[in-house]
Motif scaffolding. Structure first.
Motif, PDB file in Angstrom:
ATOM      1  N   ILE A 147     -13.486  84.179   2.339  1.00 16.77           N
ATOM      2  CA  ILE A 147     -12.168  83.978   1.746  1.00 16.77           C
ATOM      3  C   ILE A 147     -12.235  82.833   0.750  1.00 16.77           C
ATOM      4  O   ILE A 147     -12.960  81.853   0.954  1.00 16.77           O
ATOM      5  N   ILE A 148     -11.511  82.973  -0.338  1.00 14.10           N
ATOM      6  CA  ILE A 148     -11.423  81.931  -1.364  1.00 14.10           C
ATOM      7  C   ILE A 148     -10.205  81.076  -1.040  1.00 14.10           C
ATOM      8  O   ILE A 148      -9.115  81.601  -0.814  1.00 14.10           O
ATOM      9  N   VAL A 149     -10.398  79.766  -1.025  1.00 16.10           N
ATOM     10  CA  VAL A 149      -9.311  78.835  -0.759  1.00 16.10           C
ATOM     11  C   VAL A 149      -9.096  78.006  -2.016  1.00 16.10           C
ATOM     12  O   VAL A 149      -9.994  77.304  -2.471  1.00 16.10           O
ATOM     13  N   ILE A 150      -7.893  78.124  -2.588  1.00 13.86           N
ATOM     14  CA  ILE A 150      -7.528  77.383  -3.794  1.00 13.86           C
ATOM     15  C   ILE A 150      -6.584  76.256  -3.392  1.00 13.86           C
ATOM     16  O   ILE A 150      -5.541  76.506  -2.800  1.00 13.86           O
ATOM     17  N   HIS A 151      -6.968  75.029  -3.738  1.00 11.92           N
ATOM     18  CA  HIS A 151      -6.143  73.854  -3.451  1.00 11.92           C
ATOM     19  C   HIS A 151      -5.436  73.425  -4.736  1.00 11.92           C
ATOM     20  O   HIS A 151      -6.097  73.238  -5.759  1.00 11.92           O
ATOM     21  N   THR A 152      -4.118  73.299  -4.677  1.00 12.57           N
ATOM     22  CA  THR A 152      -3.328  72.823  -5.810  1.00 12.57           C
ATOM     23  C   THR A 152      -2.397  71.711  -5.324  1.00 12.57           C
ATOM     24  O   THR A 152      -2.276  71.484  -4.115  1.00 12.57           O
ATOM     25  N   ASN A 160      -8.892  87.045  -0.315  1.00  8.25           N
ATOM     26  CA  ASN A 160     -10.171  87.705  -0.539  1.00  8.25           C
ATOM     27  C   ASN A 160      -9.901  89.053  -1.187  1.00  8.25           C
ATOM     28  O   ASN A 160      -8.750  89.445  -1.381  1.00  8.25           O
ATOM     29  N   LEU A 161     -10.973  89.723  -1.528  1.00  9.30           N
ATOM     30  CA  LEU A 161     -10.868  91.059  -2.117  1.00  9.30           C
ATOM     31  C   LEU A 161     -11.481  92.053  -1.138  1.00  9.30           C
ATOM     32  O   LEU A 161     -11.919  91.679  -0.049  1.00  9.30           O
ATOM     33  N   LYS A 184     -17.167  91.352  -4.190  1.00  6.38           N
ATOM     34  CA  LYS A 184     -16.068  91.124  -5.136  1.00  6.38           C
ATOM     35  C   LYS A 184     -15.430  89.759  -4.911  1.00  6.38           C
ATOM     36  O   LYS A 184     -15.042  89.076  -5.858  1.00  6.38           O
ATOM     37  N   THR A 185     -15.322  89.345  -3.652  1.00  6.23           N
ATOM     38  CA  THR A 185     -14.770  88.030  -3.333  1.00  6.23           C
ATOM     39  C   THR A 185     -15.659  86.935  -3.918  1.00  6.23           C
ATOM     40  O   THR A 185     -15.165  85.985  -4.546  1.00  6.23           O
ATOM     41  N   GLU A 186     -16.969  87.060  -3.755  1.00  5.18           N
ATOM     42  CA  GLU A 186     -17.901  86.071  -4.301  1.00  5.18           C
ATOM     43  C   GLU A 186     -17.847  86.042  -5.824  1.00  5.18           C
ATOM     44  O   GLU A 186     -17.907  84.970  -6.434  1.00  5.18           O
ATOM     45  N   ASP A 187     -17.716  87.219  -6.459  1.00  4.63           N
ATOM     46  CA  ASP A 187     -17.664  87.289  -7.928  1.00  4.63           C
ATOM     47  C   ASP A 187     -16.447  86.556  -8.487  1.00  4.63           C
ATOM     48  O   ASP A 187     -16.567  85.782  -9.440  1.00  4.63           O
TER      49      ASP A 187
END
Length: 116
Positions: A84-89, A97-98, A103-106
């Motif tokens: 899973i991609i975690v974006i911190h803002t 994730n995809l 695809k998630t890594e890309d």
């Protein structure tokens, strides 16, 4: 109709100009300006926590969730994909994730390259 909702669902994303958007049907979407991203992580094994708004189907989770690590955050996750991609803002955390790990890594690599 209920069976369709329980077994369907698709996470979509777009990266247009300086804006990244991710979301899914019935769980809304999240939008962030690339310059507002503080950090992007690629993780496995996060504890999703409890859902406060959104959907939980056999295929995916989507909407607003809370857990001990992030507090209140946005989640768009296929259950069968661990990465899973975690974006911190400054506004909080968006995790997604995809449909598969490749695809998630890309998209992680693409996002990481844009914030460096």
């Amino acid at each position: 109709m209920v069976a369709w909702i329980m077994f369907s669902g698709k996470i979509s994303y777009s990266l247009e100009g300086d804006t990244f958007e991710v979301g899914s049907f019935l769980s809304g979407k999240s939008e962030v300006n690339i310059q507002d991203i503080k950090e992007v992580e690629l993780r496995s094994g996060i504890t999703t926590g409890g859902r406060t708004f959104g959907i939980s189907s056999f295929r995916m989770l989507g909407g607003t969730f809370t857990n001990e690590e992030f507090g209140k955050y946005k989640l768009y996750k296929y259950k069968a994909v661990d990465k899973i991609i975690v974006i911190h803002t400054a506004e909080g955390v968006i995790a997604f994730n995809l449909e598969n790990e490749e695809k998630t890594e890309d998209i992680y690599e693409e996002l990481q390259g844009m914030i460096e």
